[in-house]
Scaffold this active site. Sequence first.
Site, PDB file in Angstrom:
ATOM      1  CG  HIS A  52      34.231  30.070  33.100  1.00 28.66           C
ATOM      2  ND1 HIS A  52      35.595  30.007  32.949  1.00 28.66           N
ATOM      3  CD2 HIS A  52      33.944  29.374  34.235  1.00 28.66           C
ATOM      4  CE1 HIS A  52      36.114  29.305  33.939  1.00 28.66           C
ATOM      5  NE2 HIS A  52      35.122  28.912  34.734  1.00 28.66           N
ATOM      6  CD  GLU A  54      35.413  33.886  29.259  1.00 28.06           C
ATOM      7  OE1 GLU A  54      34.625  33.631  30.207  1.00 28.06           O
ATOM      8  OE2 GLU A  54      36.645  33.942  29.420  1.00 28.06           O
ATOM      9  CB  CYS A  82      40.295  29.956  31.896  1.00 29.67           C
ATOM     10  SG  CYS A  82      38.745  29.130  31.445  1.00 29.67           S
ATOM     11  CB  CYS A  85      36.848  30.473  28.080  1.00 30.09           C
ATOM     12  SG  CYS A  85      35.726  30.272  29.495  1.00 30.09           S
TER      13      CYS A  85
END
Length: 169
Positions: A52, A54, A82, A85
């Site tokens: 992701h 992040e 999410c 993360c």
Amino acid sequence: MNDEDFMRAALEQARLAVLAGEVPVGAVVVKDGEIVGRGFNAPITRHDPTAHAEMMAMRDAARHLGNYRLVGCELFVTLEPCVMCVGAMFHARIARTVYGAKEPKTGAAGSVFNLFTEARLNHHARIEGGVLEDECGKLLSDFFAHRRVEQRRESIPAGQSPLPLAGEG
């Protein structure tokens, strides 16, 4: 630079995700007013469910700073993070997270639930949402609208018109 400037830098990363065929989410990690990490969504191209934006930005910042602890750092991301993360942010000791658009399906900063306010966790960070929310949200909605059009085109058999002919419907 201010929060909007850093979110614009995250939006630049999100646009790179589009070019790579990924969902347009971008992130930057900031320490003492300087961007020390950048990342965009890459789970498809990297065959990595943890890639992701992040996570990519935190990995970049950790390499840049030479430490997996990102104490005193802020993370700017175009979409509400999410659970995975947020957990990584807590482990890295991110001090503050700023996001653009809400994520009503998997958001862990208030949309589905809020890990930032969970008292039982051993680390807490400040959270702020809605910075350049419209611009961040538009990038995502435009991406998915375009994807739906492409999927419809691909589902039409060769030689058939996507529109009904006169008298057909």
